[in-house]
Design a protein around this motif. Structure first.
Motif, PDB file in Angstrom:
ATOM      1  N   GLY A   4       0.670  -1.005   0.052  1.00 31.14           N
ATOM      2  CA  GLY A   4      -0.120  -0.053   0.133  1.00 31.14           C
ATOM      3  C   GLY A   4       1.034   1.232   0.003  1.00 31.14           C
ATOM      4  N   LEU A   5       1.865   1.298   0.716  1.00 34.59           N
ATOM      5  CA  LEU A   5       2.726   2.359   0.800  1.00 34.59           C
ATOM      6  C   LEU A   5       3.524   3.041  -0.477  1.00 34.59           C
ATOM      7  N   PHE A   6       3.835   1.567  -1.312  1.00 34.67           N
ATOM      8  CA  PHE A   6       4.391   1.714  -2.525  1.00 34.67           C
ATOM      9  C   PHE A   6       3.510   2.249  -3.587  1.00 34.67           C
ATOM     10  N   GLU A   7       2.353   1.629  -3.628  1.00 33.21           N
ATOM     11  CA  GLU A   7       1.287   2.080  -4.479  1.00 33.21           C
ATOM     12  C   GLU A   7       0.888   3.547  -4.142  1.00 33.21           C
ATOM     13  N   ALA A   8       0.454   3.736  -3.016  1.00 34.34           N
ATOM     14  CA  ALA A   8       0.083   5.273  -2.719  1.00 34.34           C
ATOM     15  C   ALA A   8       1.324   6.349  -3.075  1.00 34.34           C
TER      16      ALA A   8
END
Length: 662
Positions: free
Chosen positions: A177-181
């Motif tokens: 999620g951190l990477f995608e956001a």
């Protein structure tokens, strides 16, 4: 009355040179900071997301900002009862698919089955608020589950240390999620574009094949199975345990697999009856559970899910594991699964948006995916994205908005609160059949055949990804596919095409002599087109290639006994969008080579950015402004006139005569 300049406009005002022909203009100088700003804007903000905020009062900007982050605030006020009826039907339909798939995919990821239901509840609510697609139905996916099982399983055994494995799954989901956001916030979505269509087809096909092979464990009722994903290890594990095969489990699995595939085939033949295929997984779970309960098949080698605890998602934020021993594995797993889930989710969303003629913002989708995985990792969920199967069912069920995801989430919540005990007798072999049926739909052999007919290199990339995944492992297959895709991009840059142009009869049009057989060479003139920007990576190749074209042309003229020798070389720079200092040095070297051969170099239609750099580097002074032409036709016309005026002593005299002739 106008002034003298208005009455007698000069050649300068019309971009005409002393010879009366059109002059290729040099763009006005632009400050470096402004140029860099424009370049960065086109790279990271090609859609200009801030244009809607221009000339708006502060209150309106605040509202637009909220609507940009939470699209539900934009379409929510226009929501109608008619939309809700459609979304209600679609939501219940995809819930019937999400429940058995969620349980199945959680088992595939070596996680407790209940996590598959958790992952269809909270993330769906987050996406309904932040997502921009009307048709995407979010949830767990088989390929992402397999990736997570493979990458985490290399470090922690899920059977020996289930608690640590579970915590690492939550941590990997958090980093996903951190990477995608981050990709969405910093407008870096173009990175995902390096996963070409051929790469995705091969990788997804290979992963689906591996998933199907892995499910033979459930079909045959085996308890011990290899953790490797390559086909050799899987087949060795299967045939080394032939004495442990359970015919009861195999028979049950084949029956339900036949039922699932038959329902899908029937729904494809009759699209209006799509719900038969959509309901088939849940129907299989219900029928399988009833059959096991009535026959006590669990006592005869048919494995069942067992107890599933009631209740909605418990918090898991304290379970995130940032121990330095396992942190690199969690980050690596999060990034790899994040890239794959983004590629699948955005591609699916854009496909269905195209059918309904609306646009989705890729960067907003990345933020939505990122937030639902971050929130999910804190609420006992693992990797979620927009799977094709659920989205297709959602689309066919007639969904109107993302409210269908809310209906699905509420249906899953009711299941979690009241219905989980009913899944106690669900046979694992039915879950394996559901996964195999879903994966067979992902193996797109038709797309592979299409790649073979259209582009052999793309087919090679596709098959490399497939073979790498099936015969090595998922990571190797993915690296091979991406490596070949990047190699192809580098080859396009390092080895650009150079074409010989000829004149089409009865026209002033010049095209490739290879493409147009009736295009003929202009006597005494070699016209070359460079079909790519000129950068340091291709300057050596272009210099040598141009020299070889000149050699080939001179040899051809000698062999055919042409009366007119080669005297002019025209470089058509129409397709050269940019050039760097190495490219300018290359042009300078080419001019020297041509001069030593007693020939003349002319440039046709250099773009604004090219002209600006040629002017700053003083190359225009070296070649002479009179040898820069607006079109190939003008360049050929000037060269032809000079060929026919060989008795003229100086270029300026020829230019003046050419001007008078024009």
């Amino acid at each position: 009355m106008g002034n003298a300049d208005d009455m007698n406009p000069s050649a300068e005002s019309y971009n005409l040179d002393a010879t009366g022909r059109h002059r290729v203009a040099v763009p006005p100088p632009q400050p470096f900071v402004k140029s860099l700003k424009n370049t960065l804007k086109e790279t990271f903000f090609p859609d200009d997301p801030l244009r809607q905020f221009k000339n708006q009062p502060p209150r309106r900007r605040f509202i637009l900002g909220l609507q940009y982050v939470f699209p539900i605030l934009e379409w929510g006020p226009r929501y109608t009862l008619q939309f809700f009826r459609a979304d209600l039907i679609a939501g219940i339909t995809i819930a019937s698919l999400a429940i058995p798939q969620g349980i199945s995919y959680a088992k595939l990821a070596n996680l407790p089955p209940i996590l598959g239901l958790y992952s269809s509840f909270v993330p769906a609510l987050v996406y309904a608020v932040m997502g921009s697609s009307r048709d995407l139905a979010v949830g767990t996916v088989a390929v992402g589950s397999l990736l997570m099982a493979f990458m985490l399983g290399n470090v922690v055994n899920a059977q020996e240390n289930p608690k640590l494995y579970l915590h690492l799954a939550f941590t990997a989901t958090f980093f996903t999620g951190l990477f995608e956001a981050a990709l969405g916030i910093f407008r870096l979505g173009f990175i995902v574009d390096f996963l070409s269509h051929a790469t995705i087809v091969g990788f997804m096909g290979g992963a689906a094949t591996v998933v199907c092979l892995q499910q033979l464990k459930g079909i045959l009722g085996l308890e011990h199975f290899t953790h490797a994903t390559d086909v050799v290890s899987v087949m060795r594990s299967i045939f080394s345990q032939t004495h442990k095969w359970r015919w009861e489990s195999a028979l049950l699995g084949c029956v339900f697999l036949f039922y699932l595939l038959s329902s899908r085939y029937f729904s494809k033949k009759k699209p209006r009856l799509f719900w038969i295929s959509a309901m088939a997984p849940l129907t299989s779970v219900i029928l399988g559970s009833i059959l096991v309960y009535l026959t006590h098949a669990e006592k005869h080698g048919v494995q069942v899910i067992g107890h599933l605890k009631k209740g909605i998602n418990p918090p898991s934020i304290m379970d995130l594991n940032f121990d330095s021993t396992y942190l690199p594995t969690a980050i690596k797993t999060g990034i790899v699964t994040g890239v794959i889930s983004l590629a699948e989710g955005i591609a699916v969303g854009r496909s269905f948006a195209m059918f309904k003629n609306y646009h989705i913002d890729g960067n907003k989708e990345m933020i939505a995916f990122g937030m639902m995985n971050i929130v999910g990792s804190c609420t006992s969920c693992y990797l979620t994205t927009g799977p094709f199967s659920r989205s297709a069912v959602n689309f066919n069920a007639g969904c109107k908005t993302a409210v269908s995801n809310i209906v699905m989430a509420l249906s899953v919540m009711i299941t979690l609160l009241f219905l989980t005990p009913l899944f106690h007798y669900t046979p694992l072999v039915v879950l394996s059949a559901i996964i195999i049926a879903a994966m067979l739909g992902i193996i797109d052999y038709g797309a592979a055949i299409h790649l073979w007919h259209v582009d052999k290199f793309d087919f090679l990339v596709c098959m490399s990804a497939y073979i790498g995944v099936v015969f090595a492992n998922i990571e190797i297959g993915l690296v091979m596919a991406i490596g070949l895709s990047v190699l192809r991009v580098l080859l396009f840059v390092a080895r650009p095409r150079t074409l010989v142009l000829g004149n089409l009869p009865d026209s002033k049009v010049y095209r490739s002599v290879d493409q147009y057989q009736n295009a003929h060479n202009v006597p005494g003139i070699l016209i070359l087109e460079i079909d790519a920007p000129i950068y340091f990576a291709n300057t050596n190749y272009l210099r040598e290639r141009i020299s070889r074209w000149i050699d080939d042309e001179e040899d051809k003229l000698k062999s055919t006994g042409e009366m007119v020798a080669l005297q002019y070389v025209i470089l058509d720079l129409t397709a050269v969008g940019n050039i760097d200092t190495s490219g300018i040095s290359m042009l300078d070297e080419v001019k020297k080579i041509i001069d030593r051969r007693g020939l003349k170099l002319a440039l046709a239609n250099p773009g604004g950015e090219v002209m600006k750099k040629l002017n700053k580097s003083k190359f225009l002074e070296t070649i002479g402004q009179e040898w820069i032409f607006l079109t190939v036709g003008e360049a050929v016309g000037a060269c032809n006139y000079m060929l026919h005026s060989c008795n003229t002593k100086t270029t300026s005299d020829v230019s003046e005569k050419y001007s008078n002739n024009v």
